[in-house]
Design an enzyme around this catalytic site. Structure first.
Site, PDB file in Angstrom:
ATOM      1  N   TYR A 167       0.837  -1.218   0.000  1.00 28.04           N
ATOM      2  CA  TYR A 167       0.000   0.000   0.000  1.00 28.04           C
ATOM      3  C   TYR A 167       0.866   1.260   0.000  1.00 28.04           C
ATOM      4  O   TYR A 167       0.618   2.199  -0.770  1.00 28.04           O
ATOM      5  CB  TYR A 167      -0.916  -0.058   1.238  1.00 28.04           C
ATOM      6  CG  TYR A 167      -1.703   1.194   1.529  1.00 28.04           C
ATOM      7  CD1 TYR A 167      -2.558   1.756   0.584  1.00 28.04           C
ATOM      8  CD2 TYR A 167      -1.612   1.819   2.784  1.00 28.04           C
ATOM      9  CE1 TYR A 167      -3.288   2.911   0.877  1.00 28.04           C
ATOM     10  CE2 TYR A 167      -2.340   2.955   3.088  1.00 28.04           C
ATOM     11  CZ  TYR A 167      -3.174   3.508   2.125  1.00 28.04           C
ATOM     12  OH  TYR A 167      -3.891   4.639   2.414  1.00 28.04           O
ATOM     13  N   ASP A 217       9.854  -7.681  -2.828  1.00 31.65           N
ATOM     14  CA  ASP A 217       8.578  -8.057  -2.204  1.00 31.65           C
ATOM     15  C   ASP A 217       8.359  -9.561  -2.418  1.00 31.65           C
ATOM     16  O   ASP A 217       8.854 -10.128  -3.397  1.00 31.65           O
ATOM     17  CB  ASP A 217       7.399  -7.282  -2.799  1.00 31.65           C
ATOM     18  CG  ASP A 217       6.242  -7.142  -1.816  1.00 31.65           C
ATOM     19  OD1 ASP A 217       6.035  -6.019  -1.296  1.00 31.65           O
ATOM     20  OD2 ASP A 217       5.559  -8.148  -1.538  1.00 31.65           O
ATOM     21  N   ASP A 247      11.903 -13.206  -0.320  1.00 34.85           N
ATOM     22  CA  ASP A 247      11.486 -13.056   1.071  1.00 34.85           C
ATOM     23  C   ASP A 247      12.627 -12.455   1.899  1.00 34.85           C
ATOM     24  O   ASP A 247      13.737 -13.002   1.917  1.00 34.85           O
ATOM     25  CB  ASP A 247      11.117 -14.462   1.596  1.00 34.85           C
ATOM     26  CG  ASP A 247      10.487 -14.424   2.961  1.00 34.85           C
ATOM     27  OD1 ASP A 247      10.578 -13.395   3.645  1.00 34.85           O
ATOM     28  OD2 ASP A 247       9.906 -15.462   3.343  1.00 34.85           O
ATOM     29  N   THR A 264       5.232   2.183  14.426  1.00 35.56           N
ATOM     30  CA  THR A 264       3.847   2.659  14.538  1.00 35.56           C
ATOM     31  C   THR A 264       3.628   3.390  15.854  1.00 35.56           C
ATOM     32  O   THR A 264       4.244   3.065  16.877  1.00 35.56           O
ATOM     33  CB  THR A 264       2.824   1.503  14.410  1.00 35.56           C
ATOM     34  OG1 THR A 264       1.691   1.792  15.224  1.00 35.56           O
ATOM     35  CG2 THR A 264       3.384   0.188  14.841  1.00 35.56           C
ATOM     36  N   SER A 286      -1.773  -4.879  20.555  1.00 35.77           N
ATOM     37  CA  SER A 286      -2.002  -6.054  19.703  1.00 35.77           C
ATOM     38  C   SER A 286      -0.655  -6.750  19.533  1.00 35.77           C
ATOM     39  O   SER A 286       0.397  -6.146  19.792  1.00 35.77           O
ATOM     40  CB  SER A 286      -2.544  -5.658  18.323  1.00 35.77           C
ATOM     41  OG  SER A 286      -1.490  -5.188  17.492  1.00 35.77           O
ATOM     42  N   TYR A 300       0.689  -7.519  16.664  1.00 32.39           N
ATOM     43  CA  TYR A 300       1.383  -6.787  15.595  1.00 32.39           C
ATOM     44  C   TYR A 300       2.157  -5.608  16.179  1.00 32.39           C
ATOM     45  O   TYR A 300       3.347  -5.419  15.904  1.00 32.39           O
ATOM     46  CB  TYR A 300       0.357  -6.303  14.554  1.00 32.39           C
ATOM     47  CG  TYR A 300       0.813  -5.080  13.806  1.00 32.39           C
ATOM     48  CD1 TYR A 300       1.877  -5.140  12.910  1.00 32.39           C
ATOM     49  CD2 TYR A 300       0.212  -3.829  14.032  1.00 32.39           C
ATOM     50  CE1 TYR A 300       2.323  -3.998  12.254  1.00 32.39           C
ATOM     51  CE2 TYR A 300       0.650  -2.693  13.375  1.00 32.39           C
ATOM     52  CZ  TYR A 300       1.705  -2.786  12.493  1.00 32.39           C
ATOM     53  OH  TYR A 300       2.149  -1.662  11.856  1.00 32.39           O
ATOM     54  N   HIS A 301       1.485  -4.785  16.996  1.00 35.03           N
ATOM     55  CA  HIS A 301       2.163  -3.617  17.553  1.00 35.03           C
ATOM     56  C   HIS A 301       3.316  -4.041  18.469  1.00 35.03           C
ATOM     57  O   HIS A 301       4.331  -3.355  18.555  1.00 35.03           O
ATOM     58  CB  HIS A 301       1.165  -2.729  18.302  1.00 35.03           C
ATOM     59  CG  HIS A 301       0.176  -2.046  17.394  1.00 35.03           C
ATOM     60  ND1 HIS A 301      -1.114  -2.482  17.240  1.00 35.03           N
ATOM     61  CD2 HIS A 301       0.304  -0.979  16.565  1.00 35.03           C
ATOM     62  CE1 HIS A 301      -1.744  -1.696  16.362  1.00 35.03           C
ATOM     63  NE2 HIS A 301      -0.904  -0.787  15.940  1.00 35.03           N
ATOM     64  N   GLN A 347       4.547   5.707  12.820  1.00 36.29           N
ATOM     65  CA  GLN A 347       3.498   6.201  11.929  1.00 36.29           C
ATOM     66  C   GLN A 347       2.105   5.877  12.471  1.00 36.29           C
ATOM     67  O   GLN A 347       1.876   4.804  13.032  1.00 36.29           O
ATOM     68  CB  GLN A 347       3.681   5.549  10.560  1.00 36.29           C
ATOM     69  CG  GLN A 347       2.665   5.981   9.532  1.00 36.29           C
ATOM     70  CD  GLN A 347       2.996   5.479   8.149  1.00 36.29           C
ATOM     71  OE1 GLN A 347       3.289   6.263   7.259  1.00 36.29           O
ATOM     72  NE2 GLN A 347       2.943   4.189   7.960  1.00 36.29           N
ATOM     73  N   ARG A 355     -11.920  -5.422  20.300  1.00 34.54           N
ATOM     74  CA  ARG A 355     -10.539  -5.261  20.774  1.00 34.54           C
ATOM     75  C   ARG A 355     -10.505  -5.027  22.279  1.00 34.54           C
ATOM     76  O   ARG A 355     -11.515  -4.673  22.876  1.00 34.54           O
ATOM     77  CB  ARG A 355      -9.897  -4.055  20.090  1.00 34.54           C
ATOM     78  CG  ARG A 355      -9.933  -4.156  18.585  1.00 34.54           C
ATOM     79  CD  ARG A 355      -9.264  -2.968  17.939  1.00 34.54           C
ATOM     80  NE  ARG A 355      -9.199  -3.195  16.495  1.00 34.54           N
ATOM     81  CZ  ARG A 355      -8.352  -2.603  15.681  1.00 34.54           C
ATOM     82  NH1 ARG A 355      -7.489  -1.725  16.152  1.00 34.54           N
ATOM     83  NH2 ARG A 355      -8.342  -2.880  14.397  1.00 34.54           N
TER      84      ARG A 355
END
Ligand SMILES: NC(=O)c1ccc[n+]([C@@H]2O[C@H](COP(=O)([O-])OP(=O)(O)OC[C@H]3O[C@@H](n4cnc5c(N)ncnc54)[C@H](O)[C@@H]3O)[C@@H](O)[C@H]2O)c1
Length: 383
Positions: free
Chosen positions: A11, A31, A74, A144, A179, A181-182, A208, A326
């Site tokens: 994205y 990628d 990868d 993030t 989470s 991910y975070h 971000q 959540r």
């Protein structure tokens, strides 16, 4: 600049690659289609289909005469990655190549395992590939704002000076993700900070916030150069999702009380922030951290903005509070500092009605592709 963009099909990665190529930088993309594959496997493909990466660079060359190099592979495969670094000898590497979805990371054990391994091993491999091939290369890593969580004190840009029992020192700002991910992003930062201290790497970590939008100067050249637009709960970000919900006549899904406040930015500003960081690199032995947001909103405020513009366009937009899947604070203090990138020259694009109108227009053009079953799935943080 010779710039290597890891995750350049994504994205943010693809618009970044085109923008830098347009500005005369030599761009190399890696990628492995992780995002495309996950979307396909989970039945959450984007609003419109996107040519594969090899086609994208061919179209880019046809339209602009500029070349973007691609290697499909990868970042978790160290032999592959170190060869890319050795061949291209980048001056800057931009690390987007991670599993970026919080709900996906909370889906089940397989998803948690993939997220943890993919994000940490890719970061570790990049650190090693830089050290072994191009030790002076500037690593720009996408972190993030979610690393900080929602503390009841102001959020500084990465670092906090602490006075304790009469003595002072500077530490990474306390992090408490909500989470898995975070949490991997926190662990990335810790890995980078460790190797900055030990090997003197130069690193910029960009904290971000959620990004919205899909228009950049380059995506506007030709529809085939568009970036992904996911509207599902797993891979869509909140503004993008709300707009699709409004167009589909689906009540905007506000989680719980809707007082969750976060910092947001336009995709154009992501590219500008990464470019400013690249042109003003961190020093050797420095972990430089910027908070990469331009304004803050509660979820209720975002829903209100989208509803207003949607109604102006003739949609009948409803807002509905749904049970929050959540585990997060729904009302809280939130006051992050975000001055560093503005000091480097960032001129923000704000979330105006005009910006929302232009996003609505694109979504309306693809309205027939909206699949209602993809919109909400309610991935629970705990069952
Ligand atoms: N989009 C946002 O709102 C946002 C907000 C904060 C942080 N970020 C971070 O920015 C980065 C880019 O986000 P995005 O929204 O473009 O995500 P994305 O999923 O669209 O892009 C990431 C790209 O990296 C690729 N990739 C993942 N693992 C890889 C690997 N091991 N080897 C090679 N390629 C790999 C994926 O296939 C994908 O094309 C991520 O690190 C994300 O955590 C994004």
């Amino acid at each position: 600049m010779r710039v290597l963009i890891l995750g350049g099909d994504g994205y943010l990665g693809w618009p970044t690659a085109m923008s830098f190529s347009n500005k005369g930088h030599e761009v190399f993309i890696v990628d492995n289609y992780l995002r495309r594959n996950l979307c396909r496997d989970l039945d959450v493909e984007p609003l419109f289909s996107i040519p594969n990466l090899l086609s994208r660079v061919r179209i880019w060359k046809e339209l602009t005469g500029k070349e973007i190099n691609v290697r499909l592979g990868d970042c978790c495969d160290y032999n592959f990655l170190t060869k890319v670094f050795n061949e291209f000898k980048p001056q800057t590497v931009i690390h987007y190549a991670e599993q970026p979805s919080a709900p996906y990371s909370m889906l089940d054990h397989n998803a948690a395992h993939l997220t943890l391994l993919n994000n940490l091993i890719s970061t570790l491999n990049i650190i090693w590939a830089v050290k072994e091939n191009v030790p002076d290369c500037h690593i720009i890593k996408l972190g993030t704002m979610g690393e900080y969580g929602t503390p009841n004190i102001d959020i500084e840009e990465g670092w906090l000076e602490i006075e304790h029992k009469g003595r002072k020192d500077k530490f990474l700002f306390p992090r408490q993700a909500s989470s898995l991910y975070h949490t991997t992003k926190i662990q990335d930062t810790d890995l980078l900070w460790f190797y900055v201290r030990i090997w003197g790497l130069r690193v910029t970590d960009l904290m971000q916030g959620p990004v919205y939008g899909l228009s950049t100067d380059e995506t506007e050249l030709d529809e085939r150069l568009s970036t992904f637009f996911n509207y599902d709960e797993l891979f869509g970000t909140v503004v993008n999702r709300f707009i699709v919900q409004a167009v589909a006549g689906y009540p905007l899904t506000v989680y719980g009380k809707g007082g969750q406040t976060r910092g947001y930015l336009n995709i154009r500003d992501t590219i500008a922030c990464v470019e400013l960081s690249m042109l003003n690199p961190a020093d050797s032995g420095e972990l430089r951290i910027f908070n990469q947001i331009t304004e803050t909103f509660t979820v209720n405020e975002l829903a209100g903005k989208v509803a207003k513009v949607g109604n102006e366009r003739g949609h009948k937009v409803a807002i509905k509070s749904v049970e929050n899947p959540r585990v997060e604070q729904e009302e809280h203090y939130y006051n992050p500092v975000f001055s560093g990138l503005k000091e480097l020259g960032l001129e923000p694009h704000f979330l105006t009605d005009d910006v929302l109108h232009s996003m609505f227009q694109i979504v309306e053009n693809h309205k027939e592709n909206i699949a209602r079953h993809k919109i909400f799935r309610g991935v629970k943080w705990k069952s």
